[in-house]
Design an enzyme around this catalytic site. Structure first.
Site, PDB file in Angstrom:
ATOM      1  N   CYS A 257       0.810  -1.229   0.000  1.00 41.98           N
ATOM      2  CA  CYS A 257       0.000   0.000   0.000  1.00 41.98           C
ATOM      3  C   CYS A 257       0.840   1.275   0.000  1.00 41.98           C
ATOM      4  CB  CYS A 257      -0.916   0.006   1.221  1.00 41.98           C
ATOM      5  SG  CYS A 257      -2.144  -1.292   1.159  1.00 41.98           S
TER       6      CYS A 257
HETATM    7  N1  LIG Z   1      -2.841  -6.002   1.791  1.00 43.36           N
HETATM    8  C1  LIG Z   1      -3.286  -4.958   2.450  1.00 43.36           C
HETATM    9  O1  LIG Z   1      -2.909  -4.736   3.587  1.00 43.36           O
HETATM   10  C2  LIG Z   1      -4.294  -3.998   1.839  1.00 43.36           C
HETATM   11  C3  LIG Z   1      -4.925  -3.062   2.681  1.00 43.36           C
HETATM   12  C4  LIG Z   1      -5.847  -2.196   2.143  1.00 43.36           C
HETATM   13  C5  LIG Z   1      -6.130  -2.242   0.780  1.00 43.36           C
HETATM   14  N2  LIG Z   1      -5.492  -3.143  -0.031  1.00 43.36           N
HETATM   15  C6  LIG Z   1      -5.842  -3.149  -1.449  1.00 43.36           C
HETATM   16  O2  LIG Z   1      -6.678  -4.282  -1.713  1.00 43.36           O
HETATM   17  C7  LIG Z   1      -6.432  -4.792  -3.021  1.00 43.36           C
HETATM   18  C8  LIG Z   1      -6.050  -6.264  -2.930  1.00 43.36           C
HETATM   19  O3  LIG Z   1      -4.834  -6.374  -2.178  1.00 43.36           O
HETATM   20  P1  LIG Z   1      -4.340  -7.746  -1.566  1.00 43.36           P
HETATM   21  O4  LIG Z   1      -3.208  -7.399  -0.650  1.00 43.36           O
HETATM   22  O5  LIG Z   1      -5.480  -8.536  -1.035  1.00 43.36           O
HETATM   23  O6  LIG Z   1      -3.762  -8.468  -2.885  1.00 43.36           O
HETATM   24  P2  LIG Z   1      -3.389 -10.005  -3.046  1.00 43.36           P
HETATM   25  O7  LIG Z   1      -2.428 -10.070  -4.155  1.00 43.36           O
HETATM   26  O8  LIG Z   1      -3.050 -10.600  -1.724  1.00 43.36           O
HETATM   27  O9  LIG Z   1      -4.774 -10.672  -3.502  1.00 43.36           O
HETATM   28  C9  LIG Z   1      -5.410 -10.413  -4.713  1.00 43.36           C
HETATM   29  C10 LIG Z   1      -5.963 -11.713  -5.277  1.00 43.36           C
HETATM   30  O10 LIG Z   1      -6.652 -11.415  -6.492  1.00 43.36           O
HETATM   31  C11 LIG Z   1      -6.434 -12.490  -7.397  1.00 43.36           C
HETATM   32  N3  LIG Z   1      -6.698 -12.005  -8.748  1.00 43.36           N
HETATM   33  C12 LIG Z   1      -5.930 -11.253  -9.551  1.00 43.36           C
HETATM   34  N4  LIG Z   1      -6.560 -10.972 -10.698  1.00 43.36           N
HETATM   35  C13 LIG Z   1      -7.769 -11.579 -10.639  1.00 43.36           C
HETATM   36  C14 LIG Z   1      -8.873 -11.666 -11.513  1.00 43.36           C
HETATM   37  N5  LIG Z   1      -8.877 -11.031 -12.691  1.00 43.36           N
HETATM   38  N6  LIG Z   1      -9.941 -12.386 -11.124  1.00 43.36           N
HETATM   39  C15 LIG Z   1      -9.957 -13.021  -9.945  1.00 43.36           C
HETATM   40  N7  LIG Z   1      -8.939 -12.956  -9.050  1.00 43.36           N
HETATM   41  C16 LIG Z   1      -7.862 -12.253  -9.400  1.00 43.36           C
HETATM   42  C17 LIG Z   1      -5.005 -12.907  -7.126  1.00 43.36           C
HETATM   43  O11 LIG Z   1      -4.755 -14.241  -7.543  1.00 43.36           O
HETATM   44  C18 LIG Z   1      -4.903 -12.756  -5.603  1.00 43.36           C
HETATM   45  O12 LIG Z   1      -5.199 -13.944  -4.915  1.00 43.36           O
HETATM   46  C19 LIG Z   1      -5.335  -3.904  -3.602  1.00 43.36           C
HETATM   47  O13 LIG Z   1      -5.948  -2.870  -4.326  1.00 43.36           O
HETATM   48  C20 LIG Z   1      -4.674  -3.319  -2.383  1.00 43.36           C
HETATM   49  O14 LIG Z   1      -4.061  -2.081  -2.656  1.00 43.36           O
HETATM   50  C21 LIG Z   1      -4.586  -4.038   0.483  1.00 43.36           C
END
Ligand SMILES: NC(=O)c1ccc[n+]([C@@H]2O[C@H](COP(=O)([O-])OP(=O)(O)OC[C@H]3O[C@@H](n4cnc5c(N)ncnc54)[C@H](O)[C@@H]3O)[C@@H](O)[C@H]2O)c1
Length: 416
Positions: A257
């Protein structure tokens, strides 16, 4: 009817669990077949979600790779990655492809909520635009809202339930629908005027942290020149009960992030002929902090009469923050790369990271690794680290996190 969640990572999986725990049936969708198989066997791959929790949910979470399974859900929440491209511009390819697939199966009256962090306008332009295939109108034929995820991996004092949730819909009816959905799992849901306010508030939260971390990192560099203990200064300023918020210096910023999100806002600002210098400056300072830390390592070794080349250096903690195994954008990776270019013989210890694939290194065990190293560097401090033992067991110790404060200052210990 069930709740659909697209993207079962750090954000999507805890959200799926939160809905399942209040009795909702959840259909989780991920493009990664390995994750889908794991979940259907109740095997977790996220540290904050124990496998026992999944097993105790009586099959209320079903995982799939098939978008057709989203068609019967009352609501679909999108949590796919929003990283940066190689040239540090927003990479919305995951969101775009997910929206295109969802558009093919969207049913009348469904609620779609985007949780992925992004720049203001994404929900209205990209998501509503893509889902409008076939003449559908957001607000009339389906409901659409943005609700930023505020999860802080590894944190236990605030949960999905106790962290207030923001929602901003395309219409008042969209907002009301999203509010009702999240009130099932959150104690407090705050409606906003629209998706843009919700998108931008998430960026403000992260940019606020990025700017303040840059401020103390710069102060740490200045204190180094002045010969003043930056930790004493921060402790002293923190005694003021109002008008000051404590931030601590360190090896730089990591995770999915803070190093990424400011660039999303800078990108959209540039499109509006606006150059947010403050945000870019903070990013620049934080990105240069690992270089400063490497200089400190060089100086510590120099004072001990050693070059970096050929010296055995042990890195303690390689994930981007304590208590988690996430190495995305971790400053430890940059420090390891720079030191290895200088010829150091590197090893690392991190109970959360068994292997660092890009470096060819794998976790070394303590205390043997400390005994073998000429210099030990605390880059990320995990709760399981026994700091007095680390002080006692290392030949030369550089602490980049200030965790050795309060211990008897041994001569072989240096702090940022
Ligand atoms: N990790 C954090 O602490 C956090 C906190 C707040 C916001 N976010 C935001 O949340 C969002 C997700 O982050 P995350 O850390 O969970 O990411 P992540 O990579 O852990 O998880 C995302 C998942 O989406 C899947 N994916 C990708 N493309 C896809 C598609 N077209 N269809 C279906 N699945 C698909 C991936 O395989 C993965 O498992 C991002 O925008 C991030 O900035 C993350």
């Amino acid at each position: 009817m069930s709740i659909g969640i697209i993207g079962l990572g750090y954000v999507g999986l805890p959200l799926a669990v939160a809905f399942a725990e209040v009795g909702e049936d959840v259909v989780g969708l991920d493009s990664d077949q390995g994750k889908v198989t794991s979940l259907n066997e109740s095997r977790s791959y996220i540290e904050d979600v124990p496998s026992e929790t999944l097993a105790g949910l009586s099959g209320r979470i079903r995982a799939t790779t098939d978008y057709a399974d989203m068609a019967d859900c009352e609501a679909v929440i999108v949590c796919v990655p929003t990283p940066l491209t190689g040239s540090r511009e927003p990479d919305l390819s995951y969101l775009r492809s997910s929206a295109e697939e969802l558009a093919k199966v969207l049913s009348p009256g469904q609620l779609v909520v985007l949780e992925s962090t992004t720049y203001p306008g994404t929900t209205r332009d990209l998501l509503a635009g893509t889902l409008a295939a076939g003449g559908r109108v957001a607000g009339d034929d389906f409901h659409l809202a943005f609700s930023p995820e505020r999860i802080d991996p590894g944190r236990t004092d605030y949960t999905v339930r106790t962290t207030p949730k923001l929602v901003g819909g395309m219409t008042p009816a969209c907002t009301a629908r999203a509010q009702e959905l999240y009130e099932r799992i959150c104690d407090r849901v705050i409606p906003l005027s629209g998706p843009e306010a919700a998108e931008l508030s998430k960026l403000l939260e992260n940019i606020f942290r990025s700017v303040n971390i840059a401020l103390v990192n710069e102060l740490a560099q200045l204190c180094d020149r002045l010969g003043v203990d930056v930790w004493e200064v921060i402790d002293a300023a923190s005694s003021k009960p109002f008008g000051f918020m404590r931030f601590e210096p360190g090896p730089g910023m990591g995770g999915h992030c803070l190093p990424v999100d400011p660039f999303y806002l800078a990108f959209t600002a540039r499109e509006h002929d606006f150059y947010p210098e403050f945000i870019e400056l903070a990013g620049k300072i934080n990105q240069s902090q690992p270089l400063f830390c490497v200089q400190r390592i060089e100086r510590v070794l120099n004072d001990d009469g050693r070059p970096v080349n050929g010296t055995k250096i042990l890195i303690l903690g390689v994930s981007y923050k304590g208590g988690v195994g996430d190495v995305r954008e971790s400053p430890a990776l940059k420090i390891i790369r720079l030191l290895s270019e200088l010829g150091a013989e590197l090893s690392y210890h991190d109970p959360h990271v068994p292997e660092l694939t890009d470096t060819g290194l794998s976790n070394s065990e303590l205390p043997e690794a400390m005994a073998a190293a000429d210099l030990t560097v605390i880059v990320t401090s995990h709760p399981e680290f026994d700091i007095p033992e680390i002080v006692a067991g290392s030949k030369l110790l550089l602490d980049l996190r200030g965790v050795t404060r309060g211990l008897d200052d041994a001569e072989h210990v240096t702090r940022l």
